[in-house]
Design a protein around this motif. Structure first.
Motif, PDB file in Angstrom:
ATOM      1  N   LEU A 181       5.924 -12.615  16.848  1.00 39.78           N
ATOM      2  CA  LEU A 181       6.619 -11.252  16.428  1.00 39.78           C
ATOM      3  C   LEU A 181       6.946 -10.889  15.518  1.00 39.78           C
ATOM      4  O   LEU A 181       7.584 -12.323  14.795  1.00 39.78           O
ATOM      5  CB  LEU A 181       7.557 -10.784  17.774  1.00 39.78           C
ATOM      6  N   TYR A 182       6.938 -10.059  14.726  1.00 39.65           N
ATOM      7  CA  TYR A 182       7.217 -10.251  13.046  1.00 39.65           C
ATOM      8  C   TYR A 182       8.623  -8.528  13.346  1.00 39.65           C
ATOM      9  O   TYR A 182       8.123  -7.374  14.724  1.00 39.65           O
ATOM     10  CB  TYR A 182       5.833  -8.953  12.731  1.00 39.65           C
ATOM     11  N   ARG A 183       9.092  -8.308  12.449  1.00 44.19           N
ATOM     12  CA  ARG A 183       9.719  -7.739  12.175  1.00 44.19           C
ATOM     13  C   ARG A 183      10.535  -7.638  10.564  1.00 44.19           C
ATOM     14  O   ARG A 183       9.998  -8.643  10.221  1.00 44.19           O
ATOM     15  CB  ARG A 183      11.301  -7.967  12.522  1.00 44.19           C
ATOM     16  N   ALA A 184      10.718  -6.562  10.146  1.00 42.60           N
ATOM     17  CA  ALA A 184      11.435  -6.052   9.017  1.00 42.60           C
ATOM     18  C   ALA A 184      12.723  -7.278   8.557  1.00 42.60           C
ATOM     19  O   ALA A 184      13.682  -7.429   9.176  1.00 42.60           O
ATOM     20  CB  ALA A 184      11.959  -5.025   8.500  1.00 42.60           C
ATOM     21  N   ARG A 185      12.499  -8.468   7.102  1.00 37.32           N
ATOM     22  CA  ARG A 185      13.410  -9.886   7.435  1.00 37.32           C
ATOM     23  C   ARG A 185      14.776  -9.225   7.571  1.00 37.32           C
ATOM     24  O   ARG A 185      15.866  -9.603   8.374  1.00 37.32           O
ATOM     25  CB  ARG A 185      13.833 -10.041   6.357  1.00 37.32           C
ATOM     26  N   ASP A 186      15.147  -7.782   6.886  1.00 38.17           N
ATOM     27  CA  ASP A 186      16.969  -7.540   6.793  1.00 38.17           C
ATOM     28  C   ASP A 186      17.379  -6.417   6.982  1.00 38.17           C
ATOM     29  O   ASP A 186      16.261  -4.985   6.366  1.00 38.17           O
ATOM     30  CB  ASP A 186      17.680  -8.362   5.562  1.00 38.17           C
ATOM     31  N   ALA A 187      18.797  -5.744   6.777  1.00 32.39           N
ATOM     32  CA  ALA A 187      18.853  -4.830   6.765  1.00 32.39           C
ATOM     33  C   ALA A 187      18.881  -3.843   5.574  1.00 32.39           C
ATOM     34  O   ALA A 187      18.304  -2.847   5.473  1.00 32.39           O
ATOM     35  CB  ALA A 187      20.643  -4.492   6.961  1.00 32.39           C
ATOM     36  N   HIS A 188      19.174  -4.866   4.247  1.00 38.98           N
ATOM     37  CA  HIS A 188      17.992  -4.225   2.642  1.00 38.98           C
ATOM     38  C   HIS A 188      16.649  -4.333   2.838  1.00 38.98           C
ATOM     39  O   HIS A 188      16.068  -2.768   2.363  1.00 38.98           O
ATOM     40  CB  HIS A 188      18.003  -5.623   1.985  1.00 38.98           C
ATOM     41  N   VAL A 189      15.690  -4.651   3.881  1.00 40.05           N
ATOM     42  CA  VAL A 189      14.303  -4.012   3.505  1.00 40.05           C
ATOM     43  C   VAL A 189      14.194  -2.865   4.370  1.00 40.05           C
ATOM     44  O   VAL A 189      13.471  -1.749   4.088  1.00 40.05           O
ATOM     45  CB  VAL A 189      13.145  -5.450   4.460  1.00 40.05           C
ATOM     46  N   ARG A 190      14.781  -2.666   5.277  1.00 41.05           N
ATOM     47  CA  ARG A 190      14.551  -1.850   6.236  1.00 41.05           C
ATOM     48  C   ARG A 190      15.456  -0.869   5.334  1.00 41.05           C
ATOM     49  O   ARG A 190      14.870   0.847   5.313  1.00 41.05           O
ATOM     50  CB  ARG A 190      15.482  -1.783   7.417  1.00 41.05           C
ATOM     51  N   GLY A 191      16.575  -0.543   4.487  1.00 40.78           N
ATOM     52  CA  GLY A 191      16.865   0.044   3.652  1.00 40.78           C
ATOM     53  C   GLY A 191      15.678   0.381   2.743  1.00 40.78           C
ATOM     54  O   GLY A 191      15.849   2.130   2.482  1.00 40.78           O
ATOM     55  N   LEU A 192      15.149   0.064   1.985  1.00 40.11           N
ATOM     56  CA  LEU A 192      14.336  -0.375   0.705  1.00 40.11           C
ATOM     57  C   LEU A 192      12.452   0.427   1.321  1.00 40.11           C
ATOM     58  O   LEU A 192      13.130   2.044   1.334  1.00 40.11           O
ATOM     59  CB  LEU A 192      13.859  -1.156   0.653  1.00 40.11           C
ATOM     60  N   ILE A 193      12.602   0.555   3.000  1.00 46.26           N
ATOM     61  CA  ILE A 193      11.353   1.535   3.354  1.00 46.26           C
ATOM     62  C   ILE A 193      12.010   2.845   4.009  1.00 46.26           C
ATOM     63  O   ILE A 193      11.093   3.888   3.065  1.00 46.26           O
ATOM     64  CB  ILE A 193      10.959   0.520   4.647  1.00 46.26           C
ATOM     65  N   GLY A 194      13.382   2.712   4.405  1.00 45.62           N
ATOM     66  CA  GLY A 194      13.263   4.305   4.441  1.00 45.62           C
ATOM     67  C   GLY A 194      13.507   5.334   3.499  1.00 45.62           C
ATOM     68  O   GLY A 194      13.322   6.204   3.219  1.00 45.62           O
ATOM     69  N   GLU A 195      14.352   4.451   2.137  1.00 44.13           N
ATOM     70  CA  GLU A 195      14.961   5.882   1.133  1.00 44.13           C
ATOM     71  C   GLU A 195      13.379   6.068   0.649  1.00 44.13           C
ATOM     72  O   GLU A 195      13.074   7.289  -0.009  1.00 44.13           O
ATOM     73  CB  GLU A 195      15.389   4.669   0.168  1.00 44.13           C
ATOM     74  N   LEU A 208      10.406   6.547   1.573  1.00 44.17           N
ATOM     75  CA  LEU A 208       9.853   7.522   2.345  1.00 44.17           C
ATOM     76  C   LEU A 208      10.458   8.369   2.548  1.00 44.17           C
ATOM     77  O   LEU A 208       9.929   9.420   3.014  1.00 44.17           O
ATOM     78  CB  LEU A 208       9.642   6.769   4.083  1.00 44.17           C
ATOM     79  N   PHE A 209      11.848   8.056   2.874  1.00 37.97           N
ATOM     80  CA  PHE A 209      12.957  10.015   2.224  1.00 37.97           C
ATOM     81  C   PHE A 209      12.230   9.987   0.689  1.00 37.97           C
ATOM     82  O   PHE A 209      12.294  12.007   0.866  1.00 37.97           O
ATOM     83  CB  PHE A 209      14.077   9.729   3.078  1.00 37.97           C
ATOM     84  N   HIS A 210      12.364  10.263   0.273  1.00 32.64           N
ATOM     85  CA  HIS A 210      11.777  10.133  -1.115  1.00 32.64           C
ATOM     86  C   HIS A 210      10.605  10.904  -1.569  1.00 32.64           C
ATOM     87  O   HIS A 210      10.347  11.494  -1.674  1.00 32.64           O
ATOM     88  CB  HIS A 210      11.608   9.101  -1.942  1.00 32.64           C
ATOM     89  N   ALA A 211       9.427  10.129  -0.884  1.00 34.29           N
ATOM     90  CA  ALA A 211       8.403  10.675  -0.292  1.00 34.29           C
ATOM     91  C   ALA A 211       8.637  12.251   0.356  1.00 34.29           C
ATOM     92  O   ALA A 211       7.433  13.264   0.162  1.00 34.29           O
ATOM     93  CB  ALA A 211       7.101   9.617   0.366  1.00 34.29           C
ATOM     94  N   ASP A 212       8.964  12.375   1.283  1.00 30.32           N
ATOM     95  CA  ASP A 212       9.584  13.567   2.240  1.00 30.32           C
ATOM     96  C   ASP A 212       9.628  14.224   1.423  1.00 30.32           C
ATOM     97  O   ASP A 212       8.912  15.564   1.419  1.00 30.32           O
ATOM     98  CB  ASP A 212      10.583  13.243   3.239  1.00 30.32           C
ATOM     99  N   HIS A 213      10.445  14.093   0.366  1.00 31.11           N
ATOM    100  CA  HIS A 213      10.742  15.167  -0.809  1.00 31.11           C
ATOM    101  C   HIS A 213       9.850  15.919  -1.745  1.00 31.11           C
ATOM    102  O   HIS A 213      10.001  16.611  -1.718  1.00 31.11           O
ATOM    103  CB  HIS A 213      12.274  14.719  -1.314  1.00 31.11           C
ATOM    104  N   GLU A 214       8.799  14.616  -1.948  1.00 25.48           N
ATOM    105  CA  GLU A 214       7.531  15.287  -2.883  1.00 25.48           C
ATOM    106  C   GLU A 214       7.452  15.694  -1.766  1.00 25.48           C
ATOM    107  O   GLU A 214       6.511  16.602  -2.976  1.00 25.48           O
ATOM    108  CB  GLU A 214       7.518  13.825  -2.782  1.00 25.48           C
ATOM    109  N   ARG A 262      16.470  18.279  -3.122  1.00 25.75           N
ATOM    110  CA  ARG A 262      16.916  16.842  -3.816  1.00 25.75           C
ATOM    111  C   ARG A 262      18.208  16.160  -2.974  1.00 25.75           C
ATOM    112  O   ARG A 262      19.009  17.818  -3.122  1.00 25.75           O
ATOM    113  CB  ARG A 262      15.974  16.208  -4.822  1.00 25.75           C
ATOM    114  N   HIS A 263      18.471  15.462  -2.822  1.00 22.95           N
ATOM    115  CA  HIS A 263      19.694  15.458  -3.087  1.00 22.95           C
ATOM    116  C   HIS A 263      20.361  14.759  -4.375  1.00 22.95           C
ATOM    117  O   HIS A 263      20.098  14.582  -5.405  1.00 22.95           O
ATOM    118  CB  HIS A 263      20.940  13.649  -2.681  1.00 22.95           C
TER     119      HIS A 263
END
Length: 119
Positions: free
Chosen positions: A88-102, A104-110, A116-117
């Motif tokens: 089973l695979y998972r994102a390594r930690d909260a830093h990686v999960r945050g990076l992915i989320g941010e 994709l949030f940036h892309a959503d705004h684009e 923009r915030h």
């Protein structure tokens, strides 16, 4: 640098990142610049998956998914856990999960034109 040279009024960071930190961050961004890997990381940010489930979810052949996961693992972006015969695979930690989320949030705004915030 003089205060007047920095028009934004923002202060410079006290300590610049080391060469190793910059290289490691750049490598993470290189890994995430591939659309298949970014889709995989989005899923892995939400939970644990095996290769077959990931392949089905993103519509990519299982061998290709395995190769992408191996690269992500070597880059330190994913971790694995054995569950019987499955890996089973998972994102390594909260830093990686945050990076992915941010990212994709940036892309959503684009893409959507959402305002923009501002700081």
């Amino acid at each position: 640098m003089y205060a007047r040279d920095n028009e934004s009024g923002a202060s410079l960071p006290q300590q610049q990142p080391s060469d190793a930190q910059v290289e490691t961050a750049a490598e993470a961004f290189r890994m995430l610049s591939d659309t298949t890997r970014l889709r995989l990381m989005w899923l892995l940010s939400e939970g644990e998956y095996d290769v077959t489930s990931l392949a089905g979810a993103i519509g990519v052949a299982r061998p290709s998914v395995s190769q992408h996961l191996a690269k992500l693992r070597l880059a330190g972006l994913v971790r694995t856990r054995r569950d019987g015969r499955r890996v089973l695979y998972r994102a390594r930690d909260a830093h990686v999960r945050g990076l992915i989320g941010e990212a994709l949030f940036h892309a959503d705004h684009e893409v959507s034109g959402i305002p923009r915030h501002e700081d």
